[in-house]
Design a protein around this motif. Structure first.
Motif, PDB file in Angstrom:
ATOM      1  N   ALA A 157      -4.021   5.066   4.768  1.00 29.23           N
ATOM      2  CA  ALA A 157      -3.379   4.634   6.010  1.00 29.23           C
ATOM      3  C   ALA A 157      -4.272   3.658   6.771  1.00 29.23           C
ATOM      4  N   LYS A 158      -5.562   3.959   6.840  1.00 25.33           N
ATOM      5  CA  LYS A 158      -6.505   3.079   7.547  1.00 25.33           C
ATOM      6  C   LYS A 158      -6.567   1.712   6.873  1.00 25.33           C
ATOM      7  N   SER A 159      -6.634   1.720   5.548  1.00 24.82           N
ATOM      8  CA  SER A 159      -6.690   0.463   4.799  1.00 24.82           C
ATOM      9  C   SER A 159      -5.428  -0.361   5.023  1.00 24.82           C
ATOM     10  N   MET A 166      -0.302  10.270   9.417  1.00 26.53           N
ATOM     11  CA  MET A 166       0.685   9.835  10.400  1.00 26.53           C
ATOM     12  C   MET A 166       0.064   9.753  11.795  1.00 26.53           C
ATOM     13  N   ALA A 167      -0.867  10.648  12.088  1.00 27.50           N
ATOM     14  CA  ALA A 167      -1.547  10.619  13.388  1.00 27.50           C
ATOM     15  C   ALA A 167      -2.281   9.295  13.575  1.00 27.50           C
ATOM     16  N   PRO A 172       0.804  -1.234   0.000  1.00 22.95           N
ATOM     17  CA  PRO A 172       0.000   0.000   0.000  1.00 22.95           C
ATOM     18  C   PRO A 172       0.832   1.276   0.000  1.00 22.95           C
ATOM     19  N   PHE A 173       2.154   1.107  -0.089  1.00 24.89           N
ATOM     20  CA  PHE A 173       3.042   2.253   0.086  1.00 24.89           C
ATOM     21  C   PHE A 173       2.925   3.276  -1.049  1.00 24.89           C
ATOM     22  N   LEU A 202       4.868   1.706  11.562  1.00 30.57           N
ATOM     23  CA  LEU A 202       6.110   2.376  11.183  1.00 30.57           C
ATOM     24  C   LEU A 202       6.369   2.262   9.688  1.00 30.57           C
ATOM     25  N   ASP A 203       5.976   1.138   9.091  1.00 35.06           N
ATOM     26  CA  ASP A 203       6.132   0.982   7.644  1.00 35.06           C
ATOM     27  C   ASP A 203       5.214   1.946   6.896  1.00 35.06           C
ATOM     28  N   VAL A 204       4.010   2.138   7.434  1.00 34.12           N
ATOM     29  CA  VAL A 204       3.079   3.100   6.830  1.00 34.12           C
ATOM     30  C   VAL A 204       3.729   4.479   6.772  1.00 34.12           C
TER      31      VAL A 204
END
Length: 273
Positions: free
Chosen positions: A62-64, A112-113, A42-43, A73-75
């Motif tokens: 990010a949620k997915s 990021m939050a 998903p990056f 951390l990878d996200v």
């Protein structure tokens, strides 16, 4: 005569050079963006949302990713941060401007939050940088850009604001013990704060690895006239200078190796290429 029937309206409201320029290149097709843009999901979706400054899509991506088991951390590091790297590349070649940077930073911050919430803590910071605008100077756009790029690259940026008295800068350095101090000034009448701050720090026995100074009024020869000073050419160079300081390089080293550290030709440092 009916001029409306004879006139050619095809070129009205068109810039003279649009046809010559041809279609605009997509950000993801830019050669410098391709170097940093993730190829895998998903990056890639996370990075693209940041590149386009779309906070809603960034949060959704990010949620997915988190729901599918991607480590938080990878996200952040493999997706969102790569998007901001691409934004920096586009800004460097004047393809992106201040509004683009702000939208992208907001998108990254929002996503990021969510990742940090899943992680249960804030992402570990690389180091702390204190940033300020010289005393008497109300112009803070440059400083704001520096702070945005530092935060996007994993640094804790302590933003002292604009028109900051020398004393407050020195107290902040004592308190936070930063890996780098940055100062900006747009006016020749205010940039004199930099050598004053550098001298006061030395007199009080307070050390900081590098004091990056920049802004519209500031030139390299002025900054190199006092100890600790390194002339910062572009706001997006700030994270790389901070990383060099973290790696143990002194302000003298960074002066000598500036183009190598930022990874590009810098005309202001042409004699050190």
């Amino acid at each position: 005569m009916d001029w409306a029937k004879k006139a050619d309206f095809d070129m009205i409201f068109k810039r003279y050079n649009v046809i010559i320029e041809g279609p605009a290149i997509k950000p993801e097709d830019d050669p410098d963006v391709k170097k940093v843009l993730p190829k895998d999901e998903p990056f890639k979706s996370l990075a693209m949302a940041v590149i386009f400054g779309d906070a809603e899509k960034a949060v959704q991506a990010a949620k997915s990713a988190l729901d599918s088991g991607t480590p938080p951390l990878d996200v952040i590091e493999k997706g969102l941060s790569k998007g901001m790297d691409a934004v920096s590349a586009l800004y460097a070649k004047a393809a992106y401007f201040l509004p683009d940077i702000m939208l992208s930073a907001d998108a990254m911050t929002a996503a990021m939050a969510l990742a940090e919430q899943k992680l249960g803590r804030a992402r570990e910071k690389k180091g702390t940088v204190v940033s300020f605008v010289a005393e008497g100077d109300p112009h803070d756009i440059g400083k704001n850009l520096v702070v945005m790029f530092l935060k996007a690259n994993g640094f804790e940026a302590v933003d002292l604001g604009r028109d900051v008295p020398d004393k407050e800068v020195i107290e902040a350095v004592k308190k936070y013990k930063p890996v780098m101090l940055t100062g900006t000034a747009l006016m020749t009448t205010t940039m004199t704060a930099f050598p004053r701050v550098a001298k006061a720090l030395q007199e009080q026995g307070v050390s900081v690895p590098v004091f990056g100074c920049g802004g519209g009024a500031v030139k390299r020869d002025f900054v190199e006239s006092y100890d600790m000073g390194v002339y910062g050419v572009k706001a997006f160079h700030a994270p790389k200078l901070a990383e060099a300081a973290l790696a143990g390089k002194s302000w003298k080293d960074i002066r000598k190796e500036y183009p190598k550290i930022v990874g590009e030709f810098v005309s202001e440092y042409a004699d050190r290429m």
